[in-house]
Enzyme design. Structure first.
Site, PDB file in Angstrom:
ATOM      1  CG  HIS A  24      -1.698  -1.086   1.447  1.00  0.00           C
ATOM      2  ND1 HIS A  24      -3.143  -0.885   1.324  1.00  0.00           N
ATOM      3  CD2 HIS A  24      -1.248  -2.456   2.143  1.00  0.00           C
ATOM      4  CE1 HIS A  24      -3.608  -2.219   1.702  1.00  0.00           C
ATOM      5  NE2 HIS A  24      -2.288  -2.821   2.402  1.00  0.00           N
ATOM      6  CE1 TYR A  25      -2.157   6.456  -1.723  1.00  0.00           C
ATOM      7  CE2 TYR A  25      -0.997   6.163  -3.882  1.00  0.00           C
ATOM      8  CZ  TYR A  25      -1.988   6.531  -3.151  1.00  0.00           C
ATOM      9  OH  TYR A  25      -2.852   7.387  -3.803  1.00  0.00           O
ATOM     10  CB  THR A  26       0.721   6.269   4.248  1.00  0.00           C
ATOM     11  OG1 THR A  26       1.352   7.049   3.632  1.00  0.00           O
ATOM     12  CG2 THR A  26       1.612   5.019   5.008  1.00  0.00           C
ATOM     13  CD  GLU A  89      -1.024   1.291   4.573  1.00  0.00           C
ATOM     14  OE1 GLU A  89      -0.559   2.244   3.707  1.00  0.00           O
ATOM     15  OE2 GLU A  89      -2.242   1.061   4.648  1.00  0.00           O
ATOM     16  CG  HIS A 131      -5.222  -1.669  -1.077  1.00  0.00           C
ATOM     17  ND1 HIS A 131      -5.428  -0.668  -0.077  1.00  0.00           N
ATOM     18  CD2 HIS A 131      -6.212  -2.139  -0.864  1.00  0.00           C
ATOM     19  CE1 HIS A 131      -6.491  -0.897   0.384  1.00  0.00           C
ATOM     20  NE2 HIS A 131      -7.002  -2.068   0.087  1.00  0.00           N
ATOM     21  CG  ASP A 141      -3.151   1.736  -1.846  1.00  0.00           C
ATOM     22  OD1 ASP A 141      -4.383   1.501  -2.332  1.00  0.00           O
ATOM     23  OD2 ASP A 141      -2.741   1.459  -0.941  1.00  0.00           O
TER      24      ASP A 141
HETATM   25 ZN   LIG Z   1      -4.168   0.644   0.506  1.00  0.00          ZN
END
Ligand SMILES: [Zn+2]
Length: 247
Positions: A24-26, A89, A131, A141
């Site tokens: 993911h990215y935050t 993340e 994600h 993301d």
């Molecule tokens: Zn995510």
């Protein structure tokens, strides 16, 4: 590795199976804000790990527990993916707050963490996902700037080098749409375009408009072949493991 305990986790159930990795990215203005939220009992979200832009890795949830990172999601026809996955993340403001490239220190830390996880869990290459791959209608993301080719070169996930040589069959768009579920995307009629966008962000990141242009059609076929190879290899490995146990 730094520790900060999030209260947002649950049981993985029995028997436990962990065979998936979700990146993911935050999508928040800062790392501190993201970590606060991932540890806020009211937010009910979390991840096992957070990787800052300077490469600092935080552990928020023990791997044995189910973290709350995937939400409503699906891959290879399977939902409830939090139960079977590890969630990482990666700090980046994301498309909402100023999406930017992931720095080298951060990518090196992500690579190290993923390699460690892959050495300890039976996570096949076709189950290392973003994600957006598993929730294409809701999520973008880690996005088109994420360096999937680098990770694939390090043995993490699948990213075949593009090859534009094609046969006529590969230019048939009905076949191309069938490639999406063959790769693992859960794409019904309503989610075909979001799934194509997710596919493009990951495998043809210079343009992710959800259109079946020639390059996308060719790429779908290539990626499908690579995923099918990975599945065949892990099936063969499972069979030989079982045979060894019987013998
Ligand atoms: Zn995510």
């Amino acid at each position: 590795m730094r520790e900060r305990s999030s209260p947002n986790h649950g049981s993985r159930g029995e028997p436990t199976r962990v065979d998936m990795l979700v990146l993911h990215y935050t999508g928040m203005k800062s790392a501190a804000a993201a970590i606060e939220r991932l540890c806020d009992p009211g937010a009910k979200v979390s991840a096992h790990y957070v990787v800052e832009e300077n490469g600092t890795i935080w552990r928020l949830v023990p791997e044995a527990r189910r973290a709350f990172h995937a939400g409503v999601s699906c891959w290879e026809g399977e939902s409830e993916l939090n139960t079977v996955s590890i969630g990482i993340e990666i700090v980046n403001p994301g498309h909402e707050w100023g999406y930017r490239p992931f720095p080298e220190e951060q990518m090196a830390a992500v690579e190290r963490l993923c390699r460690d996880l892959l050495s300890r869990y039976p996570i096949p290459a076709h189950r290392v996902v973003g994600h957006s791959d598993i929730a294409p209608r809701r999520k973008a993301d880690p996005g088109e700037l994420f360096d999937w080719p680098r990770l694939a070169r390090a043995g993490i996930g699948i990213w075949p080098p593009p090859n534009l040589a094609v046969s006529e069959r590969e230019l048939n768009s009905a076949d191309a749409l069938a490639d999406l579920p063959a790769i693992g995307y859960c794409a019904d009629e309503r989610s075909q375009i979001p799934a194509l966008v997710a596919f493009q962000r990951r495998f043809r990141p210079n343009c992710y408009d959800g259109r079946l242009d020639r390059e996308t059609v060719v790429r779908l076929s290539q990626v499908r072949t690579a995923y099918e190879r990975s599945r065949a290899e892990s099936d063969a490995a499972n069979i030989s493991r079982r045979a060894t146990r019987c013998g």
